[in-house]
Each structure stands twice: as C-alpha cells, then as structure tokens.
Design a protein around this motif. Structure first.
Motif, mmCIF file in Angstrom:
data_model
loop_
_atom_site.group_PDB
_atom_site.id
_atom_site.type_symbol
_atom_site.label_atom_id
_atom_site.label_comp_id
_atom_site.label_asym_id
_atom_site.label_seq_id
_atom_site.Cartn_x
_atom_site.Cartn_y
_atom_site.Cartn_z
ATOM 1 N N GLU A 45 5.652 30.078 8.988
ATOM 2 C CA GLU A 45 5.065 29.429 10.174
ATOM 3 C C GLU A 45 6.076 29.375 11.317
ATOM 4 O OE1 GLU A 45 3.433 25.421 9.702
ATOM 5 O OE2 GLU A 45 2.186 26.262 8.093
ATOM 6 N N VAL A 46 7.314 29.042 10.955
ATOM 7 C CA VAL A 46 8.365 28.931 11.976
ATOM 8 C C VAL A 46 8.613 30.297 12.612
ATOM 9 C CG1 VAL A 46 10.818 28.403 12.340
ATOM 10 C CG2 VAL A 46 9.432 26.930 10.877
ATOM 11 N N LEU A 47 8.644 31.339 11.758
ATOM 12 C CA LEU A 47 8.873 32.693 12.270
ATOM 13 C C LEU A 47 7.736 33.104 13.214
ATOM 14 C CD1 LEU A 47 10.547 35.324 12.272
ATOM 15 C CD2 LEU A 47 9.247 36.058 10.267
ATOM 16 N N ARG A 48 6.515 32.809 12.778
ATOM 17 C CA ARG A 48 5.358 33.178 13.618
ATOM 18 C C ARG A 48 5.425 32.450 14.967
ATOM 19 N NH1 ARG A 48 0.640 31.051 11.865
ATOM 20 N NH2 ARG A 48 1.398 31.318 9.760
ATOM 21 N N ASP A 49 5.766 31.185 14.899
ATOM 22 C CA ASP A 49 5.903 30.383 16.124
ATOM 23 C C ASP A 49 6.944 30.976 17.064
ATOM 24 O OD1 ASP A 49 4.177 28.181 15.985
ATOM 25 O OD2 ASP A 49 5.831 26.840 16.582
#
Ligand code: DC
Length: 225
Positions: free
Chosen positions: A172-176
C-alpha cells in the motif's frame, strides 16, 4: 549580510526532511520543511469539507487559514493551524493524499509562495520541497535534487509509520508513493523536476551518515563554507 539559500527538492521518502534538517543544524541555518506547510493546508481543507475539485472554493477558504511555523528547543519545526499544533496529524496517510491534491492547485501554490520566500529573506535556510530550486528560490546559492528508488523510499516510509504507531502494509505504501510521484511530476502547477543547475544526490545505496556527508559536501563546494 545576505542570506544563503539551500534548496533541496525531490520525491517523497527520499530522506529530504531528515537530511535537510541535519544539514541545517550542522550549518546553523534554519530548516524549512515546505511539505509540512502543504500538509497543513491539506488538513485545513479536509476539516472544512471543501470540495477539492472546486478550486475557487479552496481559494475562498484560504483567508481563514493561519499557518505558522514554530521551532522547539531541539530545533524541530512544528506546524500550527489556526493556533493548534497539528505536527502529528499532518503525517497521517490520509493527509498525505490531501496535501498532494491541494499542492496541485495554483491558487494554493500562489498563496504559499510569499510565506516561503519571506523565510529565506530573513534567514539562511535549508528549504526542502518539490519546486524550491525551480520556482520558489530560483536564485538559490545551492540546489540539490535528492532522490532514491521507489522501493527504498517505501521501505523507509514503512519504518517511519511503524515507529509512529500507524503501520501500513508495504504494498500500500509503495502504491501510494508511486501514485504521488506520478501526480507530483505530472501536474501543471510547478511539477516536481530537477532544476538544470541542481546537483543530483541518489541515496538509494547510502546510509544516513553517507547521505549527510554527500549533502554537506555539495553545499560546501558550492558556497565555499
Ligand atoms: O514532502 P511531503 O511528502 O511532506 O509533501 C507533501 C505533499 O506536498 C506532496 O504531495 C508534495 C507537495 N509539495 C509540493 O507540491 N511542493 C512543495 N514545495 C512541498 C510539498
């Protein structure tokens, strides 16, 4: 005596704020985290329930916004929104998204320009952001474009969020981060880009000390300090 301005730009999670703060402390300069200013505006707009698609409505709300930068004994920048300390709240992932959205609006960027320039007129600064070397302080004595790979930045952000007690899954953090990179580099108003005269510093393979030495090396080389 004229002030020295160090502009540090780059994508989120590249280590800009930690490094810029440490460099400012080493040089005795004021550290200015401009992302925190955009985050504070993002929080204000969220709290007001203003529709982000309505730039005129965002513009109309801005005169009721009072953003203040204060510094604690340790020299850390604290953000105040209409008198309330919001330094913790502005780091929440939801506010990151609001900050990215408000920062794409020319009305917000124009509103914050003078605040940022004023700080650099009165103090020698290390100022970090996205458009400091390109738009806010185009005549800065030193410009650095600080970056790292998206995966390395996501790892660092995950660690930071876990330490704050608000952990998020890596994916999720990477996508963000990738979404924000895309928006920050593709927006029309002051997109994130390296100024032609900015030194490039990639910290993917460097630890904190090495990164700080590299950053101070660039500053010293360009200013003779
Ligand atoms: O550096 P940060 O993640 O705290 O920044 C929050 C958001 O504000 C980010 O989406 C980019 C934007 N920003 C900007 O557009 N211009 C700046 N000078 C600083 C931040």
């Amino acid at each position: 005596m004229s002030t020295i301005r160090v502009a540090v730009d780059g994508p989120s999670g590249a280590g800009k704020s930690t490094l810029a703060r440490a460099a400012a402390a080493a040089l005795g300069f004021l550290y200015v985290d401009t992302g925190a200013i955009y985050r504070t505006v993002g929080l204000f707009i969220r709290d007001r329930g203003v529709d982000l698609g309505e730039e005129a409505a965002v513009g109309a709300a801005l005169p009721s916004l009072r953003v203040e930068l204060r510094y604690d004994e340790a020299g850390r920048q604290r953000m105040f929104l209409n008198g309330r300390d919001v330094s913790g709240e502005i780091r929440l992932p939801e506010i990151s998204r609001y900050a990215s959205a408000v920062s794409a609006l020319p009305v917000v960027r124009a509103y914050l320009m003078e605040t940022q320039r004023e700080l650099a007129r009165k103090n020698s600064v290390v100022m970090d952001g996205r458009d400091i070397g390109t738009v806010v302080l185009p005549d800065a004595e030193v410009k650095v474009f600080l970056t790292a790979s998206a995966a390395v930045r996501a790892e660092r952000r995950c660690r930071e969020l876990a330490e704050r007690g608000t952990p998020q899954p890596f994916d999720e953090v990477l996508r963000d981060i990738e979404d924000r990179d895309f928006r920050d580099t593709h927006r029309e108003a002051a997109p994130l880009r390296r100024a032609e005269d900015a030194a490039l510093l990639d910290t993917s393979a460097l630890d904190f000390r090495q990164s700080l030495e590299a950053l101070l090396g660039i500053i010293r080389e360009r200013t003779g300090l």
